[in-house]
Motif scaffolding. Sequence first.
Motif, PDB file in Angstrom:
ATOM      1  N   VAL A   1       0.833  -1.202   0.000  1.00 54.49           N
ATOM      2  CA  VAL A   1       0.000   0.000   0.000  1.00 54.49           C
ATOM      3  C   VAL A   1       0.869   1.254   0.000  1.00 54.49           C
ATOM      4  O   VAL A   1       0.585   2.226  -0.703  1.00 54.49           O
ATOM      5  CB  VAL A   1      -0.965  -0.009   1.209  1.00 54.49           C
ATOM      6  CG1 VAL A   1      -1.612   1.363   1.397  1.00 54.49           C
ATOM      7  CG2 VAL A   1      -2.041  -1.063   1.008  1.00 54.49           C
TER       8      VAL A   1
ATOM      9  N   GLU B   1       0.670   3.854  -3.065  1.00 54.09           N
ATOM     10  CA  GLU B   1       0.193   5.221  -2.848  1.00 54.09           C
ATOM     11  C   GLU B   1       1.261   6.256  -3.155  1.00 54.09           C
ATOM     12  O   GLU B   1       0.956   7.345  -3.666  1.00 54.09           O
ATOM     13  CB  GLU B   1      -0.301   5.372  -1.408  1.00 54.09           C
ATOM     14  CG  GLU B   1      -1.593   4.597  -1.142  1.00 54.09           C
ATOM     15  CD  GLU B   1      -2.096   4.744   0.279  1.00 54.09           C
ATOM     16  OE1 GLU B   1      -3.249   4.368   0.540  1.00 54.09           O
ATOM     17  OE2 GLU B   1      -1.331   5.230   1.137  1.00 54.09           O
ATOM     18  N   GLU B   2       2.500   5.934  -2.848  1.00 51.68           N
ATOM     19  CA  GLU B   2       3.586   6.882  -3.116  1.00 51.68           C
ATOM     20  C   GLU B   2       4.073   6.813  -4.559  1.00 51.68           C
ATOM     21  O   GLU B   2       4.594   7.794  -5.090  1.00 51.68           O
ATOM     22  CB  GLU B   2       4.770   6.604  -2.169  1.00 51.68           C
ATOM     23  CG  GLU B   2       4.460   6.769  -0.690  1.00 51.68           C
ATOM     24  CD  GLU B   2       4.217   8.219  -0.302  1.00 51.68           C
ATOM     25  OE1 GLU B   2       4.596   9.118  -1.074  1.00 51.68           O
ATOM     26  OE2 GLU B   2       3.651   8.434   0.787  1.00 51.68           O
TER      27      GLU B   2
ATOM     28  N   ARG C   1      -3.915  -2.432  -8.982  1.00 60.21           N
ATOM     29  CA  ARG C   1      -5.039  -1.583  -8.562  1.00 60.21           C
ATOM     30  C   ARG C   1      -6.065  -2.390  -7.761  1.00 60.21           C
ATOM     31  O   ARG C   1      -6.638  -1.891  -6.792  1.00 60.21           O
ATOM     32  CB  ARG C   1      -5.684  -0.931  -9.788  1.00 60.21           C
ATOM     33  CG  ARG C   1      -4.914   0.280 -10.307  1.00 60.21           C
ATOM     34  CD  ARG C   1      -5.670   0.984 -11.402  1.00 60.21           C
ATOM     35  NE  ARG C   1      -5.613   0.260 -12.667  1.00 60.21           N
ATOM     36  CZ  ARG C   1      -4.642   0.401 -13.561  1.00 60.21           C
ATOM     37  NH1 ARG C   1      -3.651   1.241 -13.329  1.00 60.21           N
ATOM     38  NH2 ARG C   1      -4.662  -0.285 -14.690  1.00 60.21           N
TER      39      ARG C   1
ATOM     40  N   LEU D   1      -4.570  -2.961  -4.299  1.00 67.06           N
ATOM     41  CA  LEU D   1      -4.593  -1.736  -3.497  1.00 67.06           C
ATOM     42  C   LEU D   1      -5.968  -1.538  -2.866  1.00 67.06           C
ATOM     43  O   LEU D   1      -6.078  -1.221  -1.678  1.00 67.06           O
ATOM     44  CB  LEU D   1      -4.231  -0.530  -4.365  1.00 67.06           C
ATOM     45  CG  LEU D   1      -4.305   0.835  -3.663  1.00 67.06           C
ATOM     46  CD1 LEU D   1      -3.354   0.875  -2.462  1.00 67.06           C
ATOM     47  CD2 LEU D   1      -3.985   1.954  -4.651  1.00 67.06           C
ATOM     48  N   ARG D   2      -7.001  -1.751  -3.642  1.00 66.22           N
ATOM     49  CA  ARG D   2      -8.359  -1.598  -3.109  1.00 66.22           C
ATOM     50  C   ARG D   2      -8.645  -2.649  -2.037  1.00 66.22           C
ATOM     51  O   ARG D   2      -9.146  -2.336  -0.954  1.00 66.22           O
ATOM     52  CB  ARG D   2      -9.371  -1.706  -4.243  1.00 66.22           C
ATOM     53  CG  ARG D   2     -10.818  -1.526  -3.790  1.00 66.22           C
ATOM     54  CD  ARG D   2     -11.773  -1.551  -4.971  1.00 66.22           C
ATOM     55  NE  ARG D   2     -11.811  -2.851  -5.618  1.00 66.22           N
ATOM     56  CZ  ARG D   2     -11.348  -3.087  -6.855  1.00 66.22           C
ATOM     57  NH1 ARG D   2     -10.802  -2.112  -7.561  1.00 66.22           N
ATOM     58  NH2 ARG D   2     -11.430  -4.295  -7.376  1.00 66.22           N
TER      59      ARG D   2
ATOM     60  N   GLY E   1      -6.535  -2.210   1.283  1.00 70.23           N
ATOM     61  CA  GLY E   1      -7.040  -1.180   2.178  1.00 70.23           C
ATOM     62  C   GLY E   1      -8.183  -1.691   3.025  1.00 70.23           C
ATOM     63  O   GLY E   1      -8.236  -1.453   4.246  1.00 70.23           O
TER      64      GLY E   1
END
Length: 306
Positions: A13, A17-18, A65, A68-69, A72
């Motif tokens: 993550v 995000e970065e 992607r 990542l979802r 989280g």
Amino acid sequence: MDDLETRELRYFVAVAEELHFGRAADRLGIAQPPLSRAIRQLERRLGVQLLDRNRRGVTLTDAGRVLLREAGTALDAVAAAARRTRRAGDPKRPLVLATKAGASHELLRQLLDTVEREPGAPPVEILLCEVGEQARLLRDGQADVALMHRPYDDLAGFDTEDLYVEGQVAIVPAGHPLAARDKLTLAEVSHVPDLPIARWPRLDGSYPEGPGPEVRTQSKLAQLVALGKTLLVIPASSRAWQWPEHVAVPVVDAPDVTTLLAWPSSSRSLAVASLVRSAAGLRGGALSSPGRSVDPLGDKRRATPP
């Protein structure tokens, strides 16, 4: 092996995000080489490429992607489980009730008074929040129960107890011609050239199209209304936070709003069950029955200062 470790998800993550391994390593407080190795190992275990790496930087693949979802959601669930477990181990902890600041004030006051009179009832801690934040507070374990509003709030995954149904009012600047009206329609409040309706963010954080100002907090909204820059339509009881520069006018064709108590469907808390019973008792007594439009504040249009 499909099992994923929370450490791996946190690492991924941060990078996702970065979109930069160096910044992600600084954020995590680790060196960059072990972070890079951990992400490559995660890709090998999953059998997919999560990141495209090139001279220009890092980008997410379609698989990245998705992870990542999902990551989280998974990390939030783990954090929520830890919070609920720690709090369940403290028999003296208060029950945390989340509510939008300024909303359902009269109901909240009556509910707290009722709970205080119940022998052995746990203390209730009020967690005030902004519009639409109750669902997140319930899901991440910061709150045990919340006062919410149908059809506006996200109720997915929660059990609910309806408390009362009410109409809506337009909050307008006291000096505006609309403030002199006895009633308004949605069509009328939607087409005021000098007073566009304020826009709240959707569940995904984006704002609907429109000329009205983008708002996230009640305080910002209250001041914009007082300055004659916007208006809003809200449940009648929420006008408790009005300023003297505001006037509430009934919107006769606005959909009714149901105020309800919500809690996670997985909850087995006896304290939550007790609070729900107390709230249901109010519904049958001091408050209205579901299905009947009411305004707990009566006919008072101008509110006293907060």
